[in-house]
Write an enzyme that holds these catalytic residues in place. Structure first.
Site, short mmCIF file in Angstrom:
data_model
loop_
_atom_site.label_atom_id
_atom_site.label_comp_id
_atom_site.label_asym_id
_atom_site.label_seq_id
_atom_site.Cartn_x
_atom_site.Cartn_y
_atom_site.Cartn_z
N GLU A 7 0.83 -1.21 0.00
CA GLU A 7 0.00 0.00 0.00
C GLU A 7 0.85 1.25 0.00
O GLU A 7 0.46 2.27 -0.55
CB GLU A 7 -0.94 0.01 1.21
CG GLU A 7 -1.81 1.25 1.27
CD GLU A 7 -3.03 1.07 2.15
OE1 GLU A 7 -3.46 2.08 2.71
OE2 GLU A 7 -3.55 -0.04 2.26
N LYS A 8 2.01 1.19 0.63
CA LYS A 8 2.89 2.36 0.73
C LYS A 8 4.34 1.91 0.82
O LYS A 8 4.62 0.73 1.12
CB LYS A 8 2.49 3.23 1.92
CG LYS A 8 2.43 2.49 3.24
CD LYS A 8 1.97 3.40 4.35
CE LYS A 8 0.48 3.63 4.37
NZ LYS A 8 -0.29 2.43 4.77
N ASP A 103 -3.21 -2.58 3.00
CA ASP A 103 -3.50 -2.65 4.44
C ASP A 103 -4.70 -3.57 4.67
O ASP A 103 -5.57 -3.71 3.80
CB ASP A 103 -3.79 -1.26 5.00
CG ASP A 103 -2.51 -0.48 5.28
OD1 ASP A 103 -1.43 -1.06 5.17
OD2 ASP A 103 -2.61 0.72 5.60
N TYR A 328 -0.49 -2.32 13.49
CA TYR A 328 -1.32 -1.50 12.59
C TYR A 328 -2.24 -0.57 13.39
O TYR A 328 -3.05 -1.04 14.20
CB TYR A 328 -2.16 -2.42 11.70
CG TYR A 328 -3.04 -1.71 10.70
CD1 TYR A 328 -2.48 -1.05 9.62
CD2 TYR A 328 -4.42 -1.71 10.84
CE1 TYR A 328 -3.28 -0.41 8.69
CE2 TYR A 328 -5.24 -1.06 9.93
CZ TYR A 328 -4.66 -0.41 8.86
OH TYR A 328 -5.46 0.23 7.95
N ARG A 330 -4.69 1.79 12.47
CA ARG A 330 -6.04 2.20 12.06
C ARG A 330 -7.06 1.11 12.38
O ARG A 330 -7.97 0.85 11.60
CB ARG A 330 -6.07 2.54 10.57
CG ARG A 330 -5.23 3.74 10.19
CD ARG A 330 -5.13 3.89 8.69
NE ARG A 330 -4.27 5.00 8.32
CZ ARG A 330 -4.69 6.19 7.92
NH1 ARG A 330 -5.98 6.43 7.84
NH2 ARG A 330 -3.85 7.14 7.59
#
Length: 654
Positions: A7-8, A103, A328, A330
């Site tokens: 994702e990043k 994610d 993680y 979030r």
């Protein structure tokens, strides 16, 4: 050749670190020793096309164009990340197999899926895409995830759910923002009136709270405290419980508002005999608070440190991506997989070796204890936020990161402490035919509460005097009761009249507004909608709540006065002008319920988009009937460009 799409970049580097060495850093990807490649998105590198992309006429905002509903939805590359999309375009053509490493949530699922689809990856290759789920960036955890790849097709319902949410937000935001901005211009307000299915109900919460405060009129109410004495000269206080016969003299909150009634009770019990009519004693225990979800952490950080939600989210992202000290962030879950319990011993040992205040907490932790936090049945796409096995001694943290890491560590270590245990005693007293009650709590085992005690601060500053009512209630709540038995005779030395004032609702703070968003059900009267909101955890998601609040400040709909949050004149006028349905959380409740059903394959994409399109058409019609007279007059500035409305991305607001 395998291609991992993270994702990043930070996640891409963490994945590469757990794969064969040596490696070569290329422009936009990492080449592994075995020829496999690790590349990444940079968050969303695609976005929904603007209305004018579908029809050039839509560039000019006109009521005649509304509602705008694309027949064939289109994405466009984001300008700032176009070069990375070009890198991925080349790599997916070379790859024999693609591993999706977004994610572990619905937005992370869509983010990579939409890139694979946009780049026209052949159907056969799409069918064989694997899914890598990473919630902890430490090498051992990533390696474990790499050995547990799943078919990406299993997660397609999650992706469809996120796609439906994205398009629904576009439809709602674009159409209603244009409709109400155009109506506002007719009333002389020449600026954008932004409307969103989450941001507008949040603004509505603040506006209605402000109206309650403005319209509040304080009133007196009365309590009676009986000062009692046993035959052994022990003294304590009991509070009067009004009977049914007193109802005509009480308000809706069951508070006595007739002073004469309370005075009569005082006069009747002075120097009167009394007796104990009931004694209830219970041994109770209280389990440690669960580890943090993002919202729970944001709420505590706001209460303890006055951190706003966005600051907490940004600092947590740094702790996760840059420092790899937490899992993680979030997450909307407060539970942990049972398999993670065995890792506790190593994490506790690492924390105990630190030169930090939490080291003492770690020394007192018992890794054999297992709190209710370890519950596989309650773990969703990702688990609670906890510290990783990496030591903070190896990195440099700023003051925000240090404080948040402390909170996360303390909450985790509390899971390895015994329950708080105490005896609860409730006594019923009869005096002159009236009932009085006294409660007391006696601590037996402090347990996890030892971690949450605040040090007593010594100060030479004079302490402000509390009101007599406050002192009386503090005395009542903190007293220790003598040992009492049913039938025991007592003497009421005197009755005390306590006069109190009803309190206006308090303005929202960062903590209370986040609490309201996560517990939005209590602001709704409809029982069916209450149930939906409880099941779907309120307004917004863990990833978007901070962005929603921040967006309302940026658009000048909210303002700060110290810690308090107030609606601006524009924010109040906007809520007054909008139809009530747009300002309430009811619509979001139905949306989230449908989105959850889509992710569980119990509903279809069209079950959300179809009814929503009809609702938008009705609301556009209503826009012409709403009054915008309360909006401040803003002169039109020809040289300034109209602020373009953007529907939210993963970490922004809607």
């Amino acid at each position: 050749m395998k291609l991992y799409i993270a994702e990043k970049p930070s996640l891409g580097r963490a994945i590469a670190a757990a794969l064969p060495q040596p490696q070569k850093n290329r422009q936009g990807y990492i080449e592994l020793a075995n020829g496999d490649l690790v590349s990444w998105c940079i968050g969303h590198i695609l976005e929904q096309a603007d209305p004018e992309h579908y029809d050039a006429a839509f560039k000019k905002w006109q009521m005649a164009h509304l509602p705008i509903v694309p027949e064939q939805w289109q994405l466009k590359p984001k300008t700032q990340t176009r070069s990375q999309l070009t890198v991925l375009r080349k790599l997916v053509k070379q790859a024999d197999e693609i591993i999706h490493a977004g994610d572990p949530d619905r937005e992370g699922q869509l983010l990579v899926d939409e890139v694979i689809d946009y780049l026209n990856v052949p159907a056969r290759k799409q069918q064989n895409v694997k899914r890598l789920l990473v919630s902890d960036l430490n090498r051992a955890a990533v390696a474990k995830s790499l050995n547990n790849l799943q078919s990406n097709r299993l997660f397609m319902p999650l992706s469809i759910s996120a796609l439906a949410r994205s398009r629904a937000d576009w439809l709602y935001g674009i159409n209603l923002t244009r409709a109400y901005t155009l109506q506002g211009q007719k009333a002389g307000f020449n600026s954008v009136l932004s409307v969103g299915r989450v941001q507008t109900p949040v603004l509505g919460l603040v506006v209605r709270r402000q109206q309650e405060i403005d319209n509040f009129v304080a009133k007196n109410f009365y309590e009676v405290h009986a000062h009692l004495q046993t035959e052994q000269q022990a003294q304590f206080i009991a509070k009067w419980q009004p009977s049914e016969a007193c109802q005509p003299y009480m308000d809706a909150e069951s508070r006595v508002v007739n002073r004469a009634l309370a005075e009569n009770v005082v006069s009747r019990i002075n120097n009167q005999s009394a007796y104990v009519s009931a004694v209830e004693e219970q041994a109770k225990s209280q389990a440690a608070p669960l580890p943090y979800s993002l919202s729970a952490l944001q709420i505590d950080a706001a209460k303890l440190y006055a951190f706003n939600a966005k600051l907490v989210l940004d600092a947590c992202q740094s702790l996760y991506e840059k420092h790899q000290l937490i899992t993680y962030p979030r997450s909307d879950c407060r539970y942990l997989p049972s398999a993670h319990h065995g890792e506790g011993k190593g994490i506790i040992a690492m924390l105990a070796g630190m030169d930090e205040s939490y080291a003492a907490f770690a020394h007192g932790a018992n890794s054999q204890l297992k709190s209710k936090a370890w519950n596989d049945a309650k773990v969703t796409a990702h688990h609670a936020i906890i510290p990783t096995a990496k030591s903070a001694a190896t990195v440099s943290l700023n003051s925000f990161e240090k404080k948040l890491y402390f909170l996360i560590v303390r909450q985790y270590l509390a899971q390895f402490y015994p329950a708080y245990q105490y005896d609860q005693c409730r006594v019923e007293i009869v005096i002159a035919g009236g009932k009085f009650f006294a409660n007391a709590k006696t601590e037996k085992v402090q347990g996890w509460k030892a971690l949450f005690q605040r040090a007593n601060k010594k100060t030479d500053q004079p302490v402000s005097r509390a009101s007599s009512a406050e002192c009386a209630n503090e005395q009542l709540s903190k007293q220790r009761l003598p040992k009492l038995v049913v039938g025991e005779p007592l003497l009421c030395l005197y009755g005390e009249l306590i006069t109190r004032l009803t309190q206006a609702p308090k303005p929202f703070t960062d903590a209370s507004l986040l609490s309201a968003m996560t517990g939005i059900a209590k602001f709704v009267s409809d029982s069916k909608i209450k149930k939906l909101l409880r099941e779907n955890d309120g307004l917004g998601t863990e990833a978007t709540r901070a962005g929603i609040i921040d967006l309302l400040f940026k658009r000048d709909y909210l303002q700060r006065q110290g810690k308090n949050i107030h609606a601006s004149a524009i924010g109040c006028a906007l809520i007054e002008a909008l139809p009530i349905a747009a300002t309430l959380p009811d619509m979001t409740a139905h949306w989230e319920a449908t989105l959850t059903k889509i992710s569980e394959k119990k509903s279809r994409y069209q079950d959300l988009i179809g009814p929503l399109t009809a609702t938008i058409e009705q609301m556009i019609e209503q826009a012409g009937q709403q009054s915008f007279a309360q909006l401040p007059k803003v002169p039109f500035k020809r040289k300034s460009k109209a602020k373009k409305y953007r529907p939210r991305k993963k970490a922004a607001a809607s």
